[in-house]
Design a protein around this motif. Sequence first.
Motif, PDB file in Angstrom:
ATOM      1  N   THR A   1       0.800  -1.196   0.011  1.00 55.82           N
ATOM      2  CA  THR A   1       0.126   0.052   0.018  1.00 55.82           C
ATOM      3  C   THR A   1       0.787   1.387  -0.116  1.00 55.82           C
ATOM      4  OG1 THR A   1      -0.168  -0.095   2.319  1.00 55.82           O
ATOM      5  CG2 THR A   1      -1.912  -1.143   1.277  1.00 55.82           C
TER       6      THR A   1
ATOM      7  N   SER B   1       1.238   3.491  -1.958  1.00 57.37           N
ATOM      8  CA  SER B   1       0.784   4.859  -2.480  1.00 57.37           C
ATOM      9  C   SER B   1      -0.372   5.519  -1.623  1.00 57.37           C
ATOM     10  CB  SER B   1      -0.171   4.394  -3.882  1.00 57.37           C
ATOM     11  OG  SER B   1      -1.019   3.588  -3.517  1.00 57.37           O
ATOM     12  N   SER B   2      -0.609   4.746  -0.271  1.00 64.26           N
ATOM     13  CA  SER B   2      -1.584   5.223   0.803  1.00 64.26           C
ATOM     14  C   SER B   2      -1.085   6.082   1.966  1.00 64.26           C
ATOM     15  CB  SER B   2      -2.564   3.938   1.130  1.00 64.26           C
ATOM     16  OG  SER B   2      -3.039   3.498  -0.008  1.00 64.26           O
TER      17      SER B   2
ATOM     18  N   TRP C   1      -1.215  11.817   0.171  1.00 65.58           N
ATOM     19  CA  TRP C   1      -0.977  10.671  -0.502  1.00 65.58           C
ATOM     20  C   TRP C   1      -1.824  10.917  -1.953  1.00 65.58           C
ATOM     21  CZ3 TRP C   1      -4.674   7.127  -1.884  1.00 65.58           C
ATOM     22  CH2 TRP C   1      -5.796   6.789  -0.950  1.00 65.58           C
ATOM     23  N   SER C   2      -2.719  11.838  -1.881  1.00 68.59           N
ATOM     24  CA  SER C   2      -3.202  12.145  -3.214  1.00 68.59           C
ATOM     25  C   SER C   2      -2.474  13.042  -3.980  1.00 68.59           C
ATOM     26  CB  SER C   2      -4.459  13.048  -3.065  1.00 68.59           C
ATOM     27  OG  SER C   2      -4.602  14.249  -2.472  1.00 68.59           O
TER      28      SER C   2
ATOM     29  N   TRP D   1       0.685   6.546   7.381  1.00 68.65           N
ATOM     30  CA  TRP D   1      -0.729   6.135   6.792  1.00 68.65           C
ATOM     31  C   TRP D   1      -1.955   6.893   7.183  1.00 68.65           C
ATOM     32  CZ3 TRP D   1      -5.421   3.901   8.155  1.00 68.65           C
ATOM     33  CH2 TRP D   1      -6.117   3.335   6.984  1.00 68.65           C
TER      34      TRP D   1
ATOM     35  N   GLU E   1      -6.370   7.266   6.074  1.00 65.84           N
ATOM     36  CA  GLU E   1      -7.480   7.134   5.608  1.00 65.84           C
ATOM     37  C   GLU E   1      -7.897   8.402   4.674  1.00 65.84           C
ATOM     38  OE1 GLU E   1      -9.734   3.821   8.389  1.00 65.84           O
ATOM     39  OE2 GLU E   1     -10.391   5.818   8.212  1.00 65.84           O
TER      40      GLU E   1
ATOM     41  N   ARG F   1      -6.878  10.872   2.090  1.00 68.54           N
ATOM     42  CA  ARG F   1      -6.138  11.142   1.094  1.00 68.54           C
ATOM     43  C   ARG F   1      -5.565  12.275   0.744  1.00 68.54           C
ATOM     44  NH1 ARG F   1      -7.211   8.777  -3.666  1.00 68.54           N
ATOM     45  NH2 ARG F   1      -6.567  10.315  -5.095  1.00 68.54           N
TER      46      ARG F   1
END
Length: 127
Positions: free
Chosen positions: A28, A30-31, A53-54, A100, A102, A104
Amino acid sequence: QVQLVESGGGLVQAGGSLRLSCAAFGRTASSYAVGWFRQAPGKERELLAAISWSGGNTYYPDSKKGRFTISRDAAKNTVYLQMNSLNPEDTAVYYCAADWSEDRTAVTRVASEYEYWGQGTQVTVSS
């Protein structure tokens, strides 16, 4: 789990530029929100820039605005730090870190909130 590998450091003359890369590896990769930090001998680690992460949101401390630019290539799972007008005070070990989230669009501004760190890359600026 994610692994971070920095590259692009080296020796540069004052006034020069460098682009650091932070490659992320993991299922993961990219997250994660990512930040760039540096630590000079005898000094505390400081945040230079952070990106969601966006890739749509970035943050720079006021003292770092103007010479540093963070960007992200999602396809390559790589975050870059472009550094311009370098001076000897920029000499330090540069680290990238991943947090990390949730959300983005979130950026992480606090070092202690980052879960993963790279091994660092040395940047030396000669006068």
